[in-house]
Write a protein that holds these residues in place. Sequence first.
Motif, mmCIF file in Angstrom:
data_model
loop_
_atom_site.group_PDB
_atom_site.id
_atom_site.type_symbol
_atom_site.label_atom_id
_atom_site.label_comp_id
_atom_site.label_asym_id
_atom_site.label_seq_id
_atom_site.Cartn_x
_atom_site.Cartn_y
_atom_site.Cartn_z
ATOM 1 N N HIS A 29 34.869 19.387 47.790
ATOM 2 C CA HIS A 29 36.234 18.869 47.761
ATOM 3 C C HIS A 29 37.020 19.348 48.983
ATOM 4 C CE1 HIS A 29 40.388 18.248 46.499
ATOM 5 N NE2 HIS A 29 39.900 17.281 45.748
ATOM 6 N N ARG A 30 36.911 20.611 49.297
ATOM 7 C CA ARG A 30 37.638 21.167 50.441
ATOM 8 C C ARG A 30 37.189 20.513 51.751
ATOM 9 N NH1 ARG A 30 36.856 26.093 49.356
ATOM 10 N NH2 ARG A 30 34.923 26.347 50.500
ATOM 11 N N ALA A 31 35.889 20.353 51.937
ATOM 12 C CA ALA A 31 35.379 19.755 53.173
ATOM 13 C C ALA A 31 35.792 18.292 53.293
ATOM 14 C CB ALA A 31 33.857 19.894 53.231
ATOM 15 N N TYR A 32 35.626 17.530 52.206
ATOM 16 C CA TYR A 32 35.999 16.119 52.233
ATOM 17 C C TYR A 32 37.499 15.960 52.421
ATOM 18 C CZ TYR A 32 31.468 14.159 50.841
ATOM 19 O OH TYR A 32 30.163 13.751 50.804
ATOM 20 N N SER B 10 31.477 8.462 53.622
ATOM 21 C CA SER B 10 31.333 8.487 52.172
ATOM 22 C C SER B 10 32.581 7.928 51.499
ATOM 23 C CB SER B 10 31.074 9.925 51.710
ATOM 24 O OG SER B 10 30.914 9.978 50.317
ATOM 25 N N TRP B 11 33.740 8.338 51.970
ATOM 26 C CA TRP B 11 35.013 7.842 51.420
ATOM 27 C C TRP B 11 35.142 6.330 51.605
ATOM 28 C CZ3 TRP B 11 39.672 7.233 54.793
ATOM 29 C CH2 TRP B 11 40.771 6.748 54.078
ATOM 30 N N LEU B 12 34.878 5.846 52.801
ATOM 31 C CA LEU B 12 35.016 4.415 53.067
ATOM 32 C C LEU B 12 33.988 3.592 52.291
ATOM 33 C CD1 LEU B 12 35.767 4.499 56.888
ATOM 34 C CD2 LEU B 12 37.388 4.169 54.995
ATOM 35 N N SER B 13 32.785 4.112 52.135
ATOM 36 C CA SER B 13 31.770 3.412 51.340
ATOM 37 C C SER B 13 32.208 3.323 49.884
ATOM 38 C CB SER B 13 30.422 4.132 51.433
ATOM 39 O OG SER B 13 29.944 4.073 52.748
ATOM 40 N N ARG C 242 31.291 -0.502 59.125
ATOM 41 C CA ARG C 242 30.288 0.234 59.865
ATOM 42 C C ARG C 242 30.905 1.483 60.488
ATOM 43 N NH1 ARG C 242 26.547 -3.525 62.779
ATOM 44 N NH2 ARG C 242 26.569 -4.058 60.629
ATOM 45 N N PRO C 243 30.356 2.667 60.225
ATOM 46 C CA PRO C 243 30.906 3.889 60.804
ATOM 47 C C PRO C 243 30.564 3.994 62.288
ATOM 48 C CG PRO C 243 28.920 4.380 59.593
ATOM 49 C CD PRO C 243 29.215 2.915 59.375
#
Length: 126
Positions: free
Chosen positions: A36-39, A89-92, A117-118
């Motif tokens: 959670h902290r990293a994301y 990951s968030w955008l997916s 697309r990243p």
Amino acid sequence: MSAAPNVAALRGGHITLAAAADAFLAIPRTANPNTHRAYASAIDRTIALLGRDRPLAEVANAEIGAALAELWGASAPAMWNRNRAAITSWLSWCRTKKRRGVAAATSDDGQPSGRCRPPSPRVDRR
């Protein structure tokens, strides 16, 4: 000339970057405190640069790439990859959550359309 492709096509277009980030950070996948902290760190810094109150549908892929490059372009490859993975990951997740108003970014045959697309992975120059 066509407009730049957006990260995700939204129904209603009212979901902001901040709302999408908050919803993502509340899912079980991010329940671990370290995850959670990293994301949260990567996502919060990115949306602060892009504008927390902007509709997700108005953010172009190139803007995401530029934000990542500005925030972590000069950092070590491991940091670049970690933060890029969090944003990807968030955008997916956003792309797949139709019930949140985000249409899946797929073509009629169910294949990814490339709308989310990243940026390219960082290459270690050593």
